[in-house]
Design an enzyme around this catalytic site. Structure first.
Site, PDB file in Angstrom:
ATOM      1  N   HIS A 156      30.801  15.188  18.436  1.00 45.74           N
ATOM      2  CA  HIS A 156      32.071  14.913  17.770  1.00 45.74           C
ATOM      3  C   HIS A 156      32.382  16.086  16.839  1.00 45.74           C
ATOM      4  CE1 HIS A 156      31.991  10.217  18.144  1.00 45.74           C
ATOM      5  NE2 HIS A 156      31.662  10.824  19.280  1.00 45.74           N
ATOM      6  N   GLU A 160      33.154  16.182  13.764  1.00 47.59           N
ATOM      7  CA  GLU A 160      32.507  16.088  12.456  1.00 47.59           C
ATOM      8  C   GLU A 160      31.036  16.504  12.523  1.00 47.59           C
ATOM      9  OE1 GLU A 160      35.143  12.287  12.729  1.00 47.59           O
ATOM     10  OE2 GLU A 160      34.158  13.678  14.114  1.00 47.59           O
ATOM     11  N   CYS A 202      33.847   7.866  12.855  1.00 44.14           N
ATOM     12  CA  CYS A 202      33.099   6.710  13.348  1.00 44.14           C
ATOM     13  C   CYS A 202      31.831   6.529  12.502  1.00 44.14           C
ATOM     14  CB  CYS A 202      32.744   6.908  14.820  1.00 44.14           C
ATOM     15  SG  CYS A 202      31.494   8.205  15.096  1.00 44.14           S
ATOM     16  N   CYS A 224      29.355   9.581  12.641  1.00 44.32           N
ATOM     17  CA  CYS A 224      29.807  10.728  11.855  1.00 44.32           C
ATOM     18  C   CYS A 224      29.764  10.433  10.356  1.00 44.32           C
ATOM     19  CB  CYS A 224      31.214  11.134  12.291  1.00 44.32           C
ATOM     20  SG  CYS A 224      31.247  11.760  13.990  1.00 44.32           S
TER      21      CYS A 224
END
Length: 166
Positions: A54, A56, A84, A87
């Protein structure tokens, strides 16, 4: 929230556009320390065949290499969509000071939508969170991406489109 915050979120939106151009879900992230960008990233889950890739997570990894420490004290993370749980957990471990996000993520969001880890006093670190920064632009990107993925020909109109074109 000031003009500098908007500037950094615009950089995150540019990263999200890069993700979209690469066929990834358009989410971008920027990590800032002392008003200076130390890392940029966008989603690369598909390209890397990595469910943890992801934006992040990738920006935290890059920043840790830049500063030479996994603790990213006194940093601000700008991300286009609400993080999420995975993260948000990584941000807590890294000791990110503040997170700005654009649009909420109603199915997976961990800073207010589904969970709110920023308000859990049981955790040994608290992250300040500010939501809604350039939310309209971030929402437009993600909605357009999924509409195109679903094969719909719906035109997304409005001033937002004009703001996203580099």
């Amino acid at each position: 929230m000031d003009e500098k915050d908007k500037y950094f979120m615009q950089l995150a939106l540019e990263e999200a556009l890069r993700a979209e151009q690469e066929g990834e879900v358009p989410i971008g992230a920027i990590l800032v320390k002392d008003q200076e960008v130390i890392a940029k990233a966008h989603n690369r889950v598909i390209q890397e065949n990595d469910p943890t890739a992801h934006a992040e997570i990738l920006v935290l990894r890059k920043a840790a290499q830049v500063v030479g420490n996994y603790r990213l004290l006194d940093t601000k993370l700008y991300v286009t969509i609400e993080p999420c749980l995975m993260c948000a957990g990584a941000m807590l471990h890294a000791r990110v000071k503040k997170v700005f996000f654009g649009a909420p993520e109603p199915k997976m969001g961990a800073f207010g939508s589904v969970y709110d880890l920023s308000k859990d006093k049981r955790l040994n670190h608290q992250i300040e969170v500010e939501s809604g920064l350039l939310a309209e632009e971030a929402q437009y990107l993600i909605q357009r991406f999924f509409k195109e993925r679903r094969g719909t020909e719906e035109a997304v109109t409005g001033a937002t489109r004009n703001r996203l074109v580099p």
